[in-house]
Scaffold this active site. Structure first.
Site, short mmCIF file in Angstrom:
data_model
loop_
_atom_site.label_atom_id
_atom_site.label_comp_id
_atom_site.label_asym_id
_atom_site.label_seq_id
_atom_site.Cartn_x
_atom_site.Cartn_y
_atom_site.Cartn_z
N GLY A 75 3.81 5.17 4.12
CA GLY A 75 3.41 5.90 5.29
C GLY A 75 1.85 5.59 5.63
O GLY A 75 1.06 4.98 4.83
N SER A 82 -2.02 5.31 6.68
CA SER A 82 -3.28 6.03 5.98
C SER A 82 -3.52 7.43 6.62
O SER A 82 -3.35 7.76 7.62
CB SER A 82 -4.43 5.01 6.20
OG SER A 82 -5.59 5.81 5.48
N GLY A 83 -3.69 8.30 5.65
CA GLY A 83 -4.18 9.67 6.09
C GLY A 83 -2.84 10.82 6.14
O GLY A 83 -3.09 11.69 6.54
N ILE A 84 -1.70 10.23 6.17
CA ILE A 84 -0.60 10.99 6.21
C ILE A 84 -0.28 12.34 5.10
O ILE A 84 0.56 12.94 5.23
CB ILE A 84 0.81 10.10 6.68
CG1 ILE A 84 1.77 11.07 7.18
CG2 ILE A 84 1.47 9.67 5.23
CD1 ILE A 84 2.90 10.16 7.83
N GLY A 85 -0.90 11.64 4.17
CA GLY A 85 -0.64 12.75 2.91
C GLY A 85 0.08 12.10 1.68
O GLY A 85 0.64 13.02 0.73
N LYS A 86 0.30 10.81 1.45
CA LYS A 86 0.90 10.24 0.36
C LYS A 86 0.26 10.58 -1.11
O LYS A 86 0.75 10.96 -1.86
CB LYS A 86 0.94 8.67 0.56
CG LYS A 86 1.56 7.98 1.80
CD LYS A 86 1.69 6.45 1.57
CE LYS A 86 0.16 6.13 1.82
NZ LYS A 86 -0.53 6.34 2.89
N SER A 87 -1.12 10.46 -1.10
CA SER A 87 -1.74 10.70 -2.37
C SER A 87 -1.86 12.08 -2.79
O SER A 87 -1.57 12.79 -3.77
CB SER A 87 -3.32 10.30 -2.37
OG SER A 87 -3.29 8.80 -2.30
N ASP A 134 -2.51 3.60 -4.10
CA ASP A 134 -3.10 2.69 -3.08
C ASP A 134 -2.50 1.25 -3.02
O ASP A 134 -1.79 0.98 -2.36
CB ASP A 134 -4.58 2.79 -3.40
CG ASP A 134 -5.26 1.99 -2.03
OD1 ASP A 134 -4.94 1.97 -1.01
OD2 ASP A 134 -6.25 1.67 -2.48
N ARG A 193 20.30 14.00 10.16
CA ARG A 193 20.61 15.38 9.62
C ARG A 193 21.64 15.58 8.61
O ARG A 193 22.14 16.61 8.14
CB ARG A 193 20.63 16.37 10.85
CG ARG A 193 19.29 16.20 11.88
CD ARG A 193 19.58 17.11 13.02
NE ARG A 193 19.80 18.44 12.37
CZ ARG A 193 19.90 19.51 13.30
NH1 ARG A 193 19.97 19.13 14.79
NH2 ARG A 193 19.85 20.83 12.50
N GLU A 244 -7.50 8.67 -4.97
CA GLU A 244 -8.38 8.94 -4.00
C GLU A 244 -7.89 10.04 -3.23
O GLU A 244 -6.81 10.00 -2.55
CB GLU A 244 -8.77 7.83 -2.67
CG GLU A 244 -9.81 8.26 -1.84
CD GLU A 244 -10.21 7.16 -0.83
OE1 GLU A 244 -10.53 7.53 0.17
OE2 GLU A 244 -9.37 5.95 -0.87
N HIS A 252 0.89 -1.10 -0.15
CA HIS A 252 0.09 0.08 -0.06
C HIS A 252 1.04 1.16 0.03
O HIS A 252 1.72 1.25 1.02
CB HIS A 252 -0.97 -0.02 1.14
CG HIS A 252 -1.86 -1.10 1.06
ND1 HIS A 252 -3.18 -0.92 0.29
CD2 HIS A 252 -2.21 -2.28 1.50
CE1 HIS A 252 -4.06 -1.95 0.52
NE2 HIS A 252 -3.31 -2.75 1.27
#
Length: 320
Positions: A155, A157-162, A179, A244, A203, A140
């Protein structure tokens, strides 16, 4: 995971131009190795070179040998079938020897006839079986082509991949899949593609499902891409140490293949699309033999050594 091919699937491949002439009850027999074999000396009774459960190919030379050497025909056919091949394929549209058809029918070994020349059949079926039997898995995430580098975004779900992938598409980069990523190993590489009907859809929360190909054109998508960099998006945490300096390279294992990887902490104000572009450019430099972080470290070490030598050359009375 890896899969298996049934002999019956060979009949479904139009490019192989095959028909079954014997042993139809054995069409459920499976092939697990993408390498074909030719009988060679096995026609004389020497069976050590043959392996079970493979596609056995007979060309014009083998068919003519069986036809022209009646005393050796029974031994040759018996040796072929004793190796328990998945099936026997006769190329160039030649008629299989009658004794072979009868013996194969008795043992339930399918005999197929291909209209292709032997070399063409071997090349075509090997390519198809290698792809079909290659180890594969589903992941995924989002797979992008960024500056020619295949970037797999991971990452929770909801972290901003799409959304990040959409920003990259707007910048001119290409979407491979969103997805569900179908990943298959080919040699030392892992290749990703979309999952069937999902295709080049994305999506986007608040917008719903969009078709990237229709919105941005054919140049905004591609069907497959080698995965060359894994970018994991992670929520920013004050209690976690992040790299870093970048001296040490990280790798993720996908289907037992090591793929370069980076972790990007996500927090308001960070432009993820820009960071991923820079990560892709940096990976291109590494592929060309330039490691920016290590080059800076080496330059710093040289400067420190030069400063140390200069200090050592100054007379003590001059220092006083």
């Amino acid at each position: 995971m890896s899969s298996a091919i049934t002999v019956g699937e060979l009949l479904e491949r139009a490019e192989l131009e095959v028909t079954a002439v014997a042993g139809q009850p054995g069409l459920a027999r499976i092939v697990t190795v993408p390498r074909i074999q030719k009988p060679g000396l096995a026609l004389t009774g020497w069976h050590e070179q043959l392996h079970p459960h493979r596609v056995l190919v007979l060309g014009g030379t083998e068919v003519e040998y069986l036809a022209d050497h009646p005393p050796a025909r029974e031994l040759g056919i018996a040796t072929l079938l004793a190796s328990d091949p998945a099936c026997i394929v006769v190329c160039r549209g030649l008629t299989p020897p009658g004794e072979l058809v009868v013996a194969a029918e008795q043992r339930g070994v399918p005999v197929l006839v291909s209209q292709l020349a032997t070399a063409d059949f071997i090349s075509t079926v090997t390519t198809w079986m290698s792809d079909r039997l290659a180890p594969s898995t589903d992941m995924h995430g989002v797979l992008m082509d960024v500056l020619g580098i295949g970037v797999l975004l991971l990452g929770k779900s909801g972290i901003g991949k799409s959304e990040t992938a959409l920003d990259l598409v707007v910048r001119g980069h290409r979407l491979v899949a969103d997805d569900v990523i179908k990943i298959r190993r080919q040699g030392a590489n892992v290749i990703g593609r979309g999952a069937g009907i999902i295709g080049h859809h994305m999506e986007i929360r608040g917008l719903g499902i969009i078709n990237v190909k229709d919105l941005f054109g054919i140049s905004a998508v591609r069907d497959t891409k080698k995965i060359e960099l894994v970018v994991e998006l992670r929520e920013w945490s004050e209690h976690e140490e992040y790299d870093r300096l970048g001296f040490d390279d990280r790798f993720d294992r996908i289907l037992d293949v090591s793929v370069p990887a980076v972790q990007l902490p996500v927090r308001p104000g960070r432009n993820l699309a820009t960071l991923i572009e820079v990560a892709a450019r940096n990976q291109l430099l590494k592929l060309q033999g330039t490691h920016s972080a290590r080059a800076f470290r080496d330059q710093l070490h040289r400067a420190m050594e030069a400063q140390s030598e200069a200090t050592a050359d100054v007379p003590m009375d001059a220092v006083e």
